[in-house]
Motif scaffolding. Structure first.
Motif, PDB file in Angstrom:
ATOM      1  N   ASP A  90       0.808  -1.225   0.000  1.00 42.82           N
ATOM      2  CA  ASP A  90       0.000   0.000   0.000  1.00 42.82           C
ATOM      3  C   ASP A  90       0.840   1.273   0.000  1.00 42.82           C
ATOM      4  OD1 ASP A  90      -2.549  -1.171  -0.137  1.00 42.82           O
ATOM      5  OD2 ASP A  90      -2.499  -1.633   1.997  1.00 42.82           O
ATOM      6  N   TYR A  91       1.909   1.269  -0.776  1.00 43.05           N
ATOM      7  CA  TYR A  91       2.794   2.424  -0.945  1.00 43.05           C
ATOM      8  C   TYR A  91       3.563   2.797   0.326  1.00 43.05           C
ATOM      9  CZ  TYR A  91       0.621   3.070  -5.508  1.00 43.05           C
ATOM     10  OH  TYR A  91       0.193   2.876  -6.798  1.00 43.05           O
ATOM     11  N   SER A 342      -5.279  -6.392 -10.441  1.00 44.66           N
ATOM     12  CA  SER A 342      -6.007  -5.133 -10.612  1.00 44.66           C
ATOM     13  C   SER A 342      -7.293  -5.047  -9.812  1.00 44.66           C
ATOM     14  CB  SER A 342      -6.334  -4.927 -12.096  1.00 44.66           C
ATOM     15  OG  SER A 342      -7.224  -5.945 -12.547  1.00 44.66           O
ATOM     16  N   THR A 343      -7.618  -6.097  -9.050  1.00 48.07           N
ATOM     17  CA  THR A 343      -8.862  -6.080  -8.273  1.00 48.07           C
ATOM     18  C   THR A 343      -8.573  -6.118  -6.778  1.00 48.07           C
ATOM     19  OG1 THR A 343     -10.962  -7.225  -7.886  1.00 48.07           O
ATOM     20  CG2 THR A 343      -9.064  -8.610  -8.334  1.00 48.07           C
ATOM     21  N   ASN A 344      -9.504  -5.579  -6.000  1.00 51.24           N
ATOM     22  CA  ASN A 344      -9.433  -5.653  -4.540  1.00 51.24           C
ATOM     23  C   ASN A 344     -10.479  -6.620  -3.985  1.00 51.24           C
ATOM     24  OD1 ASN A 344      -7.307  -3.814  -4.073  1.00 51.24           O
ATOM     25  ND2 ASN A 344      -8.695  -2.080  -4.313  1.00 51.24           N
ATOM     26  N   GLN A 345     -11.165  -7.331  -4.861  1.00 51.64           N
ATOM     27  CA  GLN A 345     -12.209  -8.254  -4.436  1.00 51.64           C
ATOM     28  C   GLN A 345     -11.606  -9.416  -3.651  1.00 51.64           C
ATOM     29  OE1 GLN A 345     -14.403 -10.060  -7.623  1.00 51.64           O
ATOM     30  NE2 GLN A 345     -15.989 -10.892  -6.280  1.00 51.64           N
ATOM     31  N   GLN A 360      -0.625   0.507  -9.047  1.00 51.94           N
ATOM     32  CA  GLN A 360      -0.806   0.873 -10.450  1.00 51.94           C
ATOM     33  C   GLN A 360       0.485   0.772 -11.247  1.00 51.94           C
ATOM     34  OE1 GLN A 360      -3.584   1.273 -11.923  1.00 51.94           O
ATOM     35  NE2 GLN A 360      -4.959   1.391 -10.153  1.00 51.94           N
ATOM     36  N   GLU A 361       1.603   1.212 -10.654  1.00 43.77           N
ATOM     37  CA  GLU A 361       2.875   1.177 -11.372  1.00 43.77           C
ATOM     38  C   GLU A 361       3.325  -0.263 -11.629  1.00 43.77           C
ATOM     39  OE1 GLU A 361       2.384   4.952  -9.143  1.00 43.77           O
ATOM     40  OE2 GLU A 361       2.219   2.836  -8.622  1.00 43.77           O
ATOM     41  N   GLY A 362       3.137  -1.131 -10.624  1.00 47.08           N
ATOM     42  CA  GLY A 362       3.491  -2.535 -10.800  1.00 47.08           C
ATOM     43  C   GLY A 362       2.601  -3.218 -11.820  1.00 47.08           C
TER      44      GLY A 362
END
Length: 374
Positions: A90-91, A342-345, A360-362
């Motif tokens: 999470d950055y 790409s999902t948080n589900q 996003q960058e990864g």
């Protein structure tokens, strides 16, 4: 003046005091500037700690840091290390240290990754923090958690510590925690997330090798590169040997060396494989918890099918979405790998824990790699 006027004045005065008090409390409750403690860390000699009494209630009781605890200034024998590529959380920014008892040292195994054998009472220290402004990473920061991994009687154990709001210390929390975190990103935009500190048992979800808790980022392939120490830049394996923390070190060319996936001077394939290794490879390997998937995402893997190219999933369930193959060459948007990134589900997102946001960058890096395949 009539008596009724006196009561009216008194009532107005009381109302004014009440409103002022409410306004003050509201201002205090919406105060966004943190007030950090200036307390000094206690002077503790780590070498005299009774490791049989762990875990301690507070991080300060270990004696790893000196001065203001929140400065994370390592004390004697606490050595900085930095893997070539970093796991996305999470950055969050990270600082990592290792401590070993005096007179003991680690050794490098004869395998492709340069895994290490560590002596008992070795402690690996990993701090997760957020700069208030990512454009000024060395300025004000807020530490969220510190994870300790301690080896006792040949077995690794995990101890999560959650930092107090005033940053004076961190407390041992078996059940983990949830904290709202705010920061200004590199584009100057404010970001807000609910950061999840994993509980003690969840640590094994990633740090798992043959059902045993193990470290991840302290292998020769992660450390065989230079970083900045107080005396200047130096290869970490050499620094470990000079400190007495590593024995029987061979020529550096004898060990694998992974790249930093953020360095665009390297090929897109090497960058993608470095990203997958540190973020996915600890599970997706022959001796990891995701071994039955047949999808192996380590830096050393060369078999296209094991890397997921034109490979159907074994048991992804709804986690595969509507897609048929882990990687479809030239079609990132039709690949299960990028879909799950790409999902948080819950049940579909990968990794399963350790993030509440999409990197996003990864994701773009892996998409570029797949789209470039023939």
């Amino acid at each position: 003046m009539k008596m009724s006027n006196w009561w009216r004045l008194i009532a107005i005065g009381l109302i004014s005091v009440f409103l002022f008090s409410c306004e003050k409390k509201q201002t205090e409750s919406t105060q966004t500037e943190p007030i950090y403690s200036e307390a000094e860390a206690p002077e503790i000699e780590t070498s005299k700690i009774d490791f049989g009494q762990l875990p301690f209630k507070n991080l300060s009781e270990y004696g790893f840091f000196k001065g203001k605890l929140r400065s994370l200034e390592p004390d004697n024998g606490v050595l900085l290390y930095q893997p070539a590529s970093s796991l996305f959380t999470d950055y969050a920014h990270k600082s990592r240290f290792i401590w070993m008892p005096e007179g003991t040292a680690a050794s490098i195994r004869e395998d492709d990754e340069g895994s290490m054998n560590f002596p008992d009472n070795t402690v690996i220290i990993k701090n997760f923090y957020y700069p208030a402004d990512f454009r000024k990473p060395d300025a004000e920061k807020r530490i969220i958690e510190t994870r300790l991994m301690v080896k006792r009687s040949g077995v690794w154990e995990a101890f999560p510590y959650v930092w107090k709001d005033d940053q004076s210390d961190a407390e041992y929390k078996v059940v983990g925690a949830e904290r709202e975190v705010k920061w200004i990103d590199l584009a100057g935009k404010e970001q807000v997330i609910n950061y999840i500190v994993p509980n003690k048992n969840q640590c094994k979800s990633c740090h798992n090798e043959k059902e045993q808790l193990v470290p991840i980022g302290v292998k020769a392939k992660h450390l065989n590169h230079e970083i900045k120490f107080a005396e200047g830049n130096k290869n970490q394996l050499i620094k470990w040997m000079e400190t007495g923390y590593l024995t029987d070190l061979k020529d550096l060319d004898a060990y694998s060396s992974m790249i930093d996936y953020n360095q665009t001077s390297h090929s897109i394939e090497l960058r993608a494989k470095a990203y997958l290794d540190i973020n996915c490879g600890h599970c997706h390997r022959a001796d990891g918890p995701a071994s039955t998937s047949g999808l192996f995402l380590t830096y050393e893997e060369t078999d296209p099918l094991k890397l997921g190219i034109n490979k159907t999933p074994v048991a992804a369930g709804f986690g595969a979405g509507t897609f048929k193959y882990d990687i479809v060459p030239g079609q990132a948007d039709q690949s299960i790998l990028t879909y799950r990134m790409s999902t948080n589900q819950v049940g579909a997102a990968m990794p399963e824990i350790g993030r509440v946001t999409v990197h996003q960058e990864g994701l773009e890096l892996i998409k570029d790699w797949i789209n470039g395949m023939k």
